[in-house]
Design a protein around this motif. Structure first.
Motif, short mmCIF file in Angstrom:
data_model
loop_
_atom_site.label_atom_id
_atom_site.label_comp_id
_atom_site.label_asym_id
_atom_site.label_seq_id
_atom_site.Cartn_x
_atom_site.Cartn_y
_atom_site.Cartn_z
N PHE A 61 11.30 -11.28 -1.97
CA PHE A 61 10.38 -11.20 -3.10
C PHE A 61 11.03 -11.60 -4.43
O PHE A 61 10.33 -11.91 -5.38
CB PHE A 61 9.85 -9.77 -3.25
N THR A 63 0.99 -11.57 -6.25
CA THR A 63 2.04 -11.99 -5.32
C THR A 63 2.90 -10.81 -4.87
O THR A 63 3.48 -10.84 -3.78
CB THR A 63 2.96 -13.03 -6.00
N TYR A 64 2.96 -9.77 -5.70
CA TYR A 64 3.88 -8.66 -5.44
C TYR A 64 3.18 -7.38 -4.97
O TYR A 64 3.80 -6.32 -4.93
CB TYR A 64 4.71 -8.39 -6.70
N GLN A 65 1.92 -7.47 -4.59
CA GLN A 65 1.19 -6.29 -4.15
C GLN A 65 1.77 -5.66 -2.89
O GLN A 65 1.63 -4.47 -2.66
CB GLN A 65 -0.30 -6.62 -3.94
N LYS A 85 4.79 -4.31 -8.55
CA LYS A 85 3.38 -4.50 -8.19
C LYS A 85 2.53 -4.86 -9.41
O LYS A 85 1.50 -5.52 -9.28
CB LYS A 85 2.84 -3.24 -7.51
N ASP A 138 12.56 -15.58 -7.81
CA ASP A 138 12.47 -15.99 -9.21
C ASP A 138 13.56 -15.27 -10.01
O ASP A 138 13.50 -14.06 -10.21
CB ASP A 138 11.08 -15.65 -9.74
#
Length: 151
Positions: A22, A90-92, A85, A25
Motif C-alpha cells: 500500500f 484506494t486505501y479503504q 483510510k 507512493d
C-alpha cells in the motif's frame, strides 16, 4: 529515589496485512511516517526515526515510562490505519498485520539503527522483508513459528 526516570530505546517492526504494498507512493509514505511520529509524541514516546518501504515500517523511539510496548504499538497502528483510510478510496482496505517485532536497542547502537532505518529502500533491493525479520529475530535471540508471523 523520589523521581522515576527511564531510557528504553525500542526498534519496532511491522508490516501491512499480508504485506500488501500500500505504501508505494513515497510522498504518502513520508506523510504516514510523520503522522506515526506525531502519535508517538502524543503518547510521550520520543520518535527517533520512522521509516520503511511499501509493505512495512520500522520505528525507533524512546519508550515513555508510562506506557507498555503493546500499548505504544496498538495506538500507533490503530491511529495510523485510520489515517490511511482517510487518504482516499484506494486505501479503504488498508490494515497493519496483527503482530509486530519489538527489540531493545542499547544507547551505543541508536545511531546505527537510525541509519539502518534511513536506508530501508536501498536495503530492500537486496533483502526481502521476511529475511530481514528472520535476521532481526535471530540477532535478538527470538525463535519464531513462521505459521504465525506472516499475516
Amino acid at each position: 529515589m523520589p523521581q522515576s526516570l527511564a531510557r528504553v530505546v525500542l526498534h519496532v517492526v511491522f508490516s501491512t496485512k499480508n504485506r500488501v504494498p500500500f505504501l508505494k507512493d513515497s510522498e504518502l509514505r513520508a506523510r504516514l511516517h510523520g503522522y506515526m511520529a506525531g502519535v508517538m509524541r502524543a503518547l510521550g514516546c520520543d520518535p527517533i526515526r520512522v521509516g520503511g518501504v511499501e509493505d512495512h515500517v520500522h520505528i525507533l523511539c524512546n519508550l515513555a515510562r508510562t506506557i507498555a510496548v503493546a500499548g505504544l504499538v496498538e495506538e500507533t497502528k490503530k491511529s495510523s490505519s485510520k489515517w490511511m483510510k482517510e487518504q482516499g478510496a484506494t486505501y479503504q482496505d488498508f490494515f497493519w498485520q496483527a503482530g509486530y517485532g519489538a527489540f531493545s536497542v542499547s544507547q551505543s547502537n541508536v545511531e546505527q539503527v537510525r541509519a539502518y532505518i534511513a536506508m530501508q529502500e536501498e536495503h530492500h533491493r537486496k533483502v526481502s522483508f521476511q529475511d530481514e525479520l528472520r535476521a532481526l529475530f535471530r540477532k535478538h535471540g527470538l525463535e519464531i513459528d513462521e505459521r504465525y508471523v506472516w499475516d
